[in-house]
Motif scaffolding. Structure first.
Motif, PDB file in Angstrom:
ATOM      1  N   SER A 251     -49.462  65.138   9.310  1.00 18.64           N
ATOM      2  CA  SER A 251     -49.706  66.530   9.692  1.00 18.64           C
ATOM      3  C   SER A 251     -48.856  67.522   8.890  1.00 18.64           C
ATOM      4  N   TYR A 252     -47.670  67.107   8.509  1.00 21.84           N
ATOM      5  CA  TYR A 252     -46.761  68.033   7.819  1.00 21.84           C
ATOM      6  C   TYR A 252     -46.274  67.411   6.499  1.00 21.84           C
ATOM      7  N   PRO A 253     -47.204  67.193   5.555  1.00 20.11           N
ATOM      8  CA  PRO A 253     -46.800  66.444   4.352  1.00 20.11           C
ATOM      9  C   PRO A 253     -45.683  67.123   3.555  1.00 20.11           C
ATOM     10  N   GLU A 254     -45.638  68.450   3.578  1.00 17.45           N
ATOM     11  CA  GLU A 254     -44.591  69.068   2.734  1.00 17.45           C
ATOM     12  C   GLU A 254     -43.243  69.147   3.459  1.00 17.45           C
ATOM     13  N   VAL A 255     -43.247  68.918   4.769  1.00 20.07           N
ATOM     14  CA  VAL A 255     -41.972  68.885   5.496  1.00 20.07           C
ATOM     15  C   VAL A 255     -41.388  67.470   5.479  1.00 20.07           C
ATOM     16  N   VAL A 256     -42.228  66.497   5.786  1.00 21.97           N
ATOM     17  CA  VAL A 256     -41.772  65.103   5.804  1.00 21.97           C
ATOM     18  C   VAL A 256     -42.291  64.425   4.534  1.00 21.97           C
ATOM     19  N   THR A 257     -41.495  64.432   3.499  1.00 22.54           N
ATOM     20  CA  THR A 257     -41.945  63.862   2.221  1.00 22.54           C
ATOM     21  C   THR A 257     -41.609  62.368   2.154  1.00 22.54           C
ATOM     22  N   ASP A 258     -42.167  61.696   1.144  1.00 22.29           N
ATOM     23  CA  ASP A 258     -41.882  60.265   0.951  1.00 22.29           C
ATOM     24  C   ASP A 258     -40.395  60.012   0.756  1.00 22.29           C
ATOM     25  N   SER A 259     -39.827  60.792  -0.137  1.00 23.19           N
ATOM     26  CA  SER A 259     -38.422  60.554  -0.457  1.00 23.19           C
ATOM     27  C   SER A 259     -37.560  60.832   0.771  1.00 23.19           C
ATOM     28  N   TYR A 260     -38.028  61.779   1.574  1.00 23.35           N
ATOM     29  CA  TYR A 260     -37.288  62.102   2.781  1.00 23.35           C
ATOM     30  C   TYR A 260     -37.293  60.933   3.757  1.00 23.35           C
ATOM     31  N   LEU A 261     -38.452  60.344   3.927  1.00 22.14           N
ATOM     32  CA  LEU A 261     -38.563  59.204   4.840  1.00 22.14           C
ATOM     33  C   LEU A 261     -37.658  58.057   4.396  1.00 22.14           C
ATOM     34  N   HIS A 262     -37.670  57.814   3.119  1.00 23.28           N
ATOM     35  CA  HIS A 262     -36.884  56.712   2.575  1.00 23.28           C
ATOM     36  C   HIS A 262     -35.377  56.965   2.820  1.00 23.28           C
ATOM     37  N   SER A 263     -34.950  58.177   2.532  1.00 20.89           N
ATOM     38  CA  SER A 263     -33.529  58.518   2.731  1.00 20.89           C
ATOM     39  C   SER A 263     -33.165  58.457   4.206  1.00 20.89           C
ATOM     40  N   MET A 264     -34.102  58.941   5.014  1.00 21.07           N
ATOM     41  CA  MET A 264     -33.844  59.019   6.447  1.00 21.07           C
ATOM     42  C   MET A 264     -33.614  57.635   7.045  1.00 21.07           C
ATOM     43  N   MET A 265     -34.401  56.712   6.583  1.00 21.90           N
ATOM     44  CA  MET A 265     -34.312  55.345   7.098  1.00 21.90           C
ATOM     45  C   MET A 265     -32.884  54.821   6.934  1.00 21.90           C
ATOM     46  N   MET A 266     -32.332  55.031   5.749  1.00 20.65           N
ATOM     47  CA  MET A 266     -30.963  54.568   5.526  1.00 20.65           C
ATOM     48  C   MET A 266     -29.958  55.399   6.299  1.00 20.65           C
ATOM     49  N   ALA A 267     -30.182  56.714   6.271  1.00 21.67           N
ATOM     50  CA  ALA A 267     -29.205  57.613   6.879  1.00 21.67           C
ATOM     51  C   ALA A 267     -29.058  57.339   8.364  1.00 21.67           C
ATOM     52  N   ILE A 268     -30.167  57.089   9.031  1.00 22.46           N
ATOM     53  CA  ILE A 268     -30.099  56.891  10.478  1.00 22.46           C
ATOM     54  C   ILE A 268     -29.341  55.626  10.812  1.00 22.46           C
ATOM     55  N   ILE A 269     -29.583  54.588  10.036  1.00 19.36           N
ATOM     56  CA  ILE A 269     -28.884  53.330  10.328  1.00 19.36           C
ATOM     57  C   ILE A 269     -27.379  53.571  10.263  1.00 19.36           C
ATOM     58  N   VAL A 270     -26.972  54.303   9.223  1.00 20.78           N
ATOM     59  CA  VAL A 270     -25.543  54.573   9.067  1.00 20.78           C
ATOM     60  C   VAL A 270     -25.035  55.473  10.199  1.00 20.78           C
ATOM     61  N   ALA A 271     -25.817  56.523  10.511  1.00 22.06           N
ATOM     62  CA  ALA A 271     -25.374  57.495  11.528  1.00 22.06           C
ATOM     63  C   ALA A 271     -25.221  56.843  12.895  1.00 22.06           C
ATOM     64  N   ALA A 272     -26.105  55.879  13.163  1.00 17.98           N
ATOM     65  CA  ALA A 272     -26.151  55.324  14.515  1.00 17.98           C
ATOM     66  C   ALA A 272     -25.181  54.171  14.705  1.00 17.98           C
ATOM     67  N   HIS A 273     -24.794  53.554  13.615  1.00 17.23           N
ATOM     68  CA  HIS A 273     -24.105  52.287  13.739  1.00 17.23           C
ATOM     69  C   HIS A 273     -22.605  52.408  14.006  1.00 17.23           C
ATOM     70  N   GLU A 274     -21.904  52.792  12.942  1.00 17.09           N
ATOM     71  CA  GLU A 274     -20.448  52.787  13.032  1.00 17.09           C
ATOM     72  C   GLU A 274     -19.919  53.722  14.102  1.00 17.09           C
TER      73      GLU A 274
END
Ligand code: HEM
Ligand code: FES
Length: 775
Positions: A251-274
């Motif tokens: 629905s929002y291709p220019e807000v949620v981009t491919d590169s954003y999703l990829h970065s987010m996946m890593m970022a969340i794991i780090v944010a949530a873990h330690e």
């Protein structure tokens, strides 16, 4: 500034010329070392001098400005335009060329994600991705957290000794994060392996060799995250936040981009873990170090949500957060240039006595613990806070029930990975005698005693247990109660005008204290039998017996005596004498002029007549109406005079008459305390919806006709402390920044305060039209 120049020859003093010797950096500021052991062990204590003397200072060793007071930090969090989060994840130690080359080999292209993103992209994205974090959605993750915790406990329970960090606290938050994202089971092990290696390098000072090792791990992490993401794209209707984001992308291709999703996946794991792992270890350590607190939680699992919150305040896992200024700005009274890099030491703010009473004490009953800064604040405030809370609550519930006899292994040295911002022990060794495991005696000990709602803790659960030590008749239909701690400990201090809330059969009732504040070992109350009320007073009169244990909350004071006035008029109607008598005692002790007017139906119904006559003699004026003596308000209050203050408690009619009689008098002369709740319950048929703009969070929230403002704020993930939730206590006050037409329904704000139009009580008051709040 020779000293500083030696440390950092390339760096010019950012504020040259403002002091006589050209360098305003004090000795302490110059010595401040965020990698030194003082700051590593106890950042709040290491910055005590700063909070007291220099709350904003430049640290030459770090090339950052350090901010240490609660209000200054919160103000910076509030304004994410002036105080940009762009540097929040920047490496404290620059990445070496070799490490960069390694990363390039993996096509590493980590982008900004939420936490370090500027506006307008940040809020746009946060809104699109937020829904998955709503309380309703998180409910669904509870059974998984419970299961993981129970399995971990099953593994260690017969061992008698464990390192909690190694055996579960490190692992579970990571697994929870992977489930939350919706990572398929078969990929979890690999992601777990890579992500653990990754955490070393953002906040610390890795050596050159470490950097290379870390770069490979991060590269692998990046590539693997990409593969898992591709896999999830094939099943976009499956579970988890990543697939939700993939669907939003459509629905929002220019807000949620491919590169954003990829970065987010890593970022969340780090944010949530330690963050969660460390916070949990800190919590167990603190509670076990103060055994009586641990035991209190074992006895009273209701305290768990607030215990978690208070541990996050007292010893959080994030101790500092970073911002950079986008324009010249003054913080405290220090002028910062544009581009100033800020280390906001949230752990120091959390121990700022200007905001928290007795900040160094871990107080399970603290009712504003939720105001801590460990999750940040405002538009970037931690999106995962309710996941972290849920995990920590379940950990604590399981351990206090299944291993209440657990203790810290004595004399262990706690070690930390040296870094500016994250804090938690590398290991936490505990021991217990498995022979005493409760579940060896009863299977019931294996079953959860309590489930907790998602969200901020409710102050409603913060009841202390007291014992009724004495009960006696004070007047017709009035009994006096004396309450003591069951273990003979002193009860909290209080001041004249304060009240406590008695929790009777799930009902909370407020009663003013009428004893002597100099004797905190006993709390004295007087309770009138009120057949028409909701039953609390009848319970007290007919059922409560000496020796019974009951819960109380408070004391709290919303009817404070301002001791600076020149003279006082005290007015009591009926049972309203209870707070007034303590004020009279205090004024007598202070030697201030006062008169005390006390009206009632007849002497038989008026409590404390002997005590009042003995203590307050000719200052006392009695008005028993059956003797034909009537209180004449005009005569009692006299002419308006700047130095006089009036304090009144009694029935509504009396207080309304006083409001009327003092209309037009200088502001702040009249102080009243009402008996009961102000408004009726919400009648959705009659209420109108209204919109609220939350300035700090960048959200607009609609308050539906069948919802209070407080409920609507909570549904949006905003933590607002509340207590009575009926407009009596003032806990839920919020700051109004614009909007005219506020419909005040509380009993807290005075006429003048309402007139100022800059605050309201979220639990009951509403608006006719749009308003903005500083939240
Ligand atoms: C942001 C702390 C757990 C996801 C943040 C921030 C802090 C923080 C300090 C920056 C806040 C700001 O700039 O105002 C913590 C602590 C945690 C924790 C102490 C555990 C005790 C989690 C978990 C998740 C998570 C479990 C996800 C499942 C996020 C996200 C942001 C964030 C997405 C960025 C929000 C934004 O910038 O809009 N956290 N966090 N965190 N956290 Fe957490
Ligand atoms: Fe007590 Fe709102 S919670 S006034």
């Amino acid at each position: 500034s020779a000293d500083k120049q030696q440390n950092h020859p390339a760096m010019g003093c950012p504020v040259t010329g403002t002091a006589a010797d050209g360098c305003p950096v004090s000795h302490q500021a110059a010595e401040f070392d965020p990698f030194g052991s003082d700051y590593q062990l106890d950042p709040a204590e290491a910055l005590r001098w700063s909070r007291d003397q220099a709350p904003v200072f430049y640290s030459p060793k770090l090339d950052y400005w350090v901010i240490s007071r609660y209000d200054d930090i919160k103000a910076a969090f509030r304004d994410n335009i002036t105080f940009s989060p762009a540097i929040a994840l920047e490496k404290i130690t620059p990445v070496s060329q070799e490490a960069q080359d390694v990363l390039r080999g993996y096509d590493y292209a980590m982008n900004r994600t939420l936490v370090n993103e500027d506006e307008p992209q940040h809020t746009e994205r946060r809104r699109v991705l937020m829904e998955h974090f709503t309380p309703e959605n998180l409910e669904g993750h509870k059974p998984m957290v419970r299961r993981l915790t129970r399995e971990a406990l099953d593994r260690i329970i017969d061992q008698g000794e464990a390192d909690l960090v190694d055996e579960m606290l490190w692992e579970i938050p990571l697994t929870v994060a992977l489930h939350f994202l919706g990572v398929p089971e078969e990929d979890m092990d690999k992601l777990r392996e890579y992500s653990i290696a990754h955490t070393v390098n953002t906040w610390g000072r890795p050596s050159k060799d470490e950097q290379i090792k870390v770069a490979h791990a991060v590269g692998n992490f990046w590539q693997y995250a990409g593969k898992v993401l591709e896999k999830m794209r094939a099943t976009p209707d499956g579970p988890g936040w990543m697939r939700y984001a993939i669907r939003q992308q459509a629905s929002y291709p220019e807000v949620v981009t491919d590169s954003y999703l990829h970065s987010m996946m890593m970022a969340i794991i780090v944010a949530a873990h330690e963050t969660t792992a460390h916070a949990s270890a800190n919590m167990f350590r603190r509670l076990l170090e103060q055994r009586e607190l641990w035991e209190e939680v074992c006895r009273k699992p209701r305290l768990i949500p607030n215990a978690v919150e208070e541990c996050l305040r007292h010893t959080g896992s994030v101790v500092a957060w970073r911002r950079i200024t986008t324009r010249p700005v003054t913080v405290g009274d220090v002028q910062l240039p544009e581009g100033a890099r800020l280390l906001m030491v949230t752990a120091s703010g959390n121990h700022d006595e200007r905001h928290f009473e007795n900040p160094d004490e871990l107080d399970l009953y603290r009712d504003n613990a939720v105001e801590h800064l460990t999750f940040g604040y405002g538009s970037h405030q931690c999106m995962g806070k309710n996941i972290a809370r849920m995990e920590m609550r379940i950990f604590l519930e399981e351990f206090t029930r299944r291993l209440p006899h657990m203790e810290l292994v004595p004399d262990q040295q706690f070690t930390y990975l040296p870094n500016t911002s994250f804090r938690g022990p590398d290991h936490l060794r505990v021991r217990w005698d498995p022979v005493n495991n409760p579940e060896r005696r009863s299977d019931q000990a294996r079953e959860p005693r309590m489930d907790f709602d998602i969200g901020a803790p409710s102050v409603k659960d913060l009841a202390r247990t007291v014992r009724l030590a004495d009960k006696r008749v004070l007047a017709k239909d009035i009994v006096g109660l004396s309450l003591e701690d069951p273990h003979g400990r002193p009860l909290p201090n209080w001041t004249p005008g304060a009240h406590v809330e008695l929790l009777l059969d799930e009902m909370g009732r407020h009663y003013s204290l009428c004893g002597d504040p100099a004797h905190p070992e006993r709390l004295e109350l007087a309770v009138l039998r009120e057949p028409a009320s909701r039953g609390g007073s009848i319970y007290v009169h007919d059922r409560l017996q000496v020796g019974d244990e009951i819960g109380i909350r408070g004391p709290k004071n919303h009817f404070r005596l301002d001791e600076r006035a020149e003279e006082y008029v005290l007015i009591a109607g009926g049972i309203g004498v209870t707070p007034i008598i303590t004020m009279a005692d205090r004024l007598k002790r202070l030697g201030k002029p006062y008169t005390l007017h006390y009206a009632g139906r007849s002497r038989r119904t008026m409590a404390f007549l002997d005590r009042l006559a003995a203590e307050h003699g000719e200052r006392l004026h009695l008005y028993p109406s059956d003797e034909g003596v009537r209180l004449r308000i005009d005569a009692a209050i006299g002419e308006p005079s700047e130095g006089r203050q009036i304090y009144a408690c009694g029935p509504e009619r009396l207080l309304e008459a006083l409001e009327l009689a003092t209309d037009g008098w200088p502001a702040g002369m009249l102080h009243v305390e009402h008996f009961g709740a102000a408004g009726a319950l919400l009648d959705p048929g009659k209420e109108e919806a209204f919109d609220v703009v939350l300035e700090d969070s960048g959200l607009t929230v609609r308050v539906a006709p069948d919802q209070t403002l407080l409920e609507a704020l909570r549904a949006a993930g905003i933590d607002v402390a509340s207590d009575c939730e009926e407009g009596l206590c003032g806990t839920c006050e919020v700051t109004v920044t614009s909007g005219e037409d506020i419909d005040h329904r509380d009993r807290v704000l005075s006429r003048e305060e309402r007139g100022e139009g800059n605050r309201m009580m979220a639990c009951c008051s509403r608006a006719r039209g749009k308003i903005s709040l500083a939240l």
